[in-house]
Write a protein that holds these residues in place. Structure first.
Motif, mmCIF file in Angstrom:
data_model
loop_
_atom_site.group_PDB
_atom_site.id
_atom_site.type_symbol
_atom_site.label_atom_id
_atom_site.label_comp_id
_atom_site.label_asym_id
_atom_site.label_seq_id
_atom_site.Cartn_x
_atom_site.Cartn_y
_atom_site.Cartn_z
ATOM 1 N N ASP A 2 37.858 -52.378 44.505
ATOM 2 C CA ASP A 2 38.658 -53.463 45.046
ATOM 3 C C ASP A 2 37.992 -53.964 46.320
ATOM 4 O OD1 ASP A 2 40.610 -53.100 43.054
ATOM 5 O OD2 ASP A 2 41.588 -51.546 44.240
ATOM 6 N N SER A 3 37.417 -55.172 46.252
ATOM 7 C CA SER A 3 36.887 -55.764 47.469
ATOM 8 C C SER A 3 38.022 -55.904 48.464
ATOM 9 C CB SER A 3 36.255 -57.120 47.178
ATOM 10 O OG SER A 3 35.103 -56.944 46.387
ATOM 11 N N PHE A 4 39.177 -56.302 47.983
ATOM 12 C CA PHE A 4 40.418 -56.156 48.718
ATOM 13 C C PHE A 4 41.580 -56.451 47.799
ATOM 14 C CE2 PHE A 4 39.752 -60.716 49.530
ATOM 15 C CZ PHE A 4 41.008 -61.229 49.246
ATOM 16 N N GLU A 5 42.700 -55.870 48.123
ATOM 17 C CA GLU A 5 43.981 -56.253 47.536
ATOM 18 C C GLU A 5 44.854 -56.709 48.691
ATOM 19 O OE1 GLU A 5 46.011 -53.529 44.971
ATOM 20 O OE2 GLU A 5 44.197 -53.080 43.841
ATOM 21 N N TYR A 6 45.495 -57.827 48.497
ATOM 22 C CA TYR A 6 46.411 -58.365 49.509
ATOM 23 C C TYR A 6 47.797 -58.416 48.900
ATOM 24 C CZ TYR A 6 48.760 -61.557 52.675
ATOM 25 O OH TYR A 6 49.653 -62.118 53.557
ATOM 26 N N HIS A 7 48.757 -57.803 49.567
ATOM 27 C CA HIS A 7 50.134 -57.751 49.099
ATOM 28 C C HIS A 7 51.022 -58.512 50.072
ATOM 29 C CE1 HIS A 7 48.872 -54.584 46.330
ATOM 30 N NE2 HIS A 7 48.217 -54.070 47.349
ATOM 31 N N PRO A 8 51.741 -59.528 49.616
ATOM 32 C CA PRO A 8 52.560 -60.342 50.518
ATOM 33 C C PRO A 8 53.617 -59.552 51.302
ATOM 34 C CG PRO A 8 52.386 -61.401 48.380
ATOM 35 C CD PRO A 8 51.764 -60.049 48.257
ATOM 36 N N ASP A 9 54.033 -58.395 50.784
ATOM 37 C CA ASP A 9 55.029 -57.621 51.521
ATOM 38 C C ASP A 9 54.411 -56.886 52.722
ATOM 39 O OD1 ASP A 9 53.768 -56.030 49.451
ATOM 40 O OD2 ASP A 9 55.208 -54.439 49.887
ATOM 41 N N ASN A 10 53.078 -56.881 52.844
ATOM 42 C CA ASN A 10 52.356 -56.347 54.000
ATOM 43 C C ASN A 10 51.365 -57.415 54.455
ATOM 44 O OD1 ASN A 10 53.327 -53.551 54.205
ATOM 45 N ND2 ASN A 10 52.477 -53.385 52.147
ATOM 46 N N PRO A 11 51.830 -58.464 55.144
ATOM 47 C CA PRO A 11 51.037 -59.672 55.348
ATOM 48 C C PRO A 11 49.796 -59.540 56.234
ATOM 49 C CG PRO A 11 53.060 -59.810 56.604
ATOM 50 C CD PRO A 11 53.164 -58.576 55.746
ATOM 51 N N HIS A 12 49.605 -58.423 56.909
ATOM 52 C CA HIS A 12 48.440 -58.263 57.779
ATOM 53 C C HIS A 12 47.493 -57.173 57.281
ATOM 54 C CE1 HIS A 12 50.505 -60.927 60.458
ATOM 55 N NE2 HIS A 12 51.532 -60.111 60.502
ATOM 56 N N LEU A 13 47.685 -56.734 56.038
ATOM 57 C CA LEU A 13 46.982 -55.574 55.527
ATOM 58 C C LEU A 13 46.129 -55.913 54.315
ATOM 59 C CD1 LEU A 13 48.037 -52.086 55.443
ATOM 60 C CD2 LEU A 13 47.948 -53.045 53.157
ATOM 61 N N LEU A 14 44.921 -55.368 54.270
ATOM 62 C CA LEU A 14 44.066 -55.422 53.093
ATOM 63 C C LEU A 14 43.854 -53.993 52.603
ATOM 64 C CD1 LEU A 14 41.272 -57.909 54.229
ATOM 65 C CD2 LEU A 14 43.297 -58.398 52.844
ATOM 66 N N GLU A 15 43.914 -53.814 51.308
ATOM 67 C CA GLU A 15 43.669 -52.518 50.690
ATOM 68 C C GLU A 15 42.230 -52.522 50.171
ATOM 69 O OE1 GLU A 15 45.685 -49.979 47.077
ATOM 70 O OE2 GLU A 15 46.859 -51.550 48.043
ATOM 71 N N LEU A 16 41.394 -51.575 50.636
ATOM 72 C CA LEU A 16 39.976 -51.508 50.301
ATOM 73 C C LEU A 16 39.740 -50.197 49.546
ATOM 74 C CD1 LEU A 16 38.729 -52.372 53.905
ATOM 75 C CD2 LEU A 16 39.320 -53.980 52.073
ATOM 76 N N THR A 17 39.413 -50.265 48.239
ATOM 77 C CA THR A 17 39.383 -49.052 47.435
ATOM 78 C C THR A 17 38.173 -48.982 46.518
ATOM 79 O OG1 THR A 17 41.797 -49.102 47.405
ATOM 80 C CG2 THR A 17 40.750 -47.614 45.868
ATOM 81 N N ASP A 18 37.525 -47.820 46.488
ATOM 82 C CA ASP A 18 36.463 -47.502 45.536
ATOM 83 C C ASP A 18 37.064 -46.562 44.497
ATOM 84 O OD1 ASP A 18 34.316 -46.465 44.114
ATOM 85 O OD2 ASP A 18 33.128 -45.956 45.881
#
Length: 119
Positions: A15-31
């Protein structure tokens, strides 16, 4: 959920990033290839309606993530020497076990100005 990611024959997702609207300032970065993830949060860089530049370097021994030109994560695991995958950009609308579904009548959109791939 806005999401640029990779996929090929299962088990090849980064995941280059996942953006979830319920956490508007957070990106999830996952291998998911070699199992490792981290949350990146920056209210100045990541917010609804704000343009952000992201990048991912898929290295054999380390995957690196960039936000607005700054390296924000390096996993030290990488994807291995023979790894290949397809790059996918999508806007998912789901109600999953970790994030609620969207509510209200506002449209959900995402915009991509460009995608650059280097070999």
């Amino acid at each position: 959920m806005a999401r640029p990611w990779t996929w090929r024959n299962g088990g090849s997702e980064v995941d280059s990033f996942e953006y979830h609207p319920d956490n508007p300032h957070l990106l999830e970065l996952t291998d998911h290839v070699r199992r490792g993830g981290k949350y990146y949060s920056d209210p100045e860089a990541v917010a609804p309606g704000r343009r952000v530049t992201t990048g991912t370097r898929y290295g054999a021994s380390s995957v690196e993530w960039y936000v607005n030109g700054e390296r924000v994560r390096s996993d030290g695991r990488g994807v291995g020497r023979r790894w290949t995958a397809y790059l996918i950009l999508n806007l998912s609308v789901v109600a999953g076990k970790c994030h609620p579904g969207p509510s209200g009548d506002e449209p959900i959109t995402t915009a991509v100005d460009y995608v650059r791939v280097h070999r």
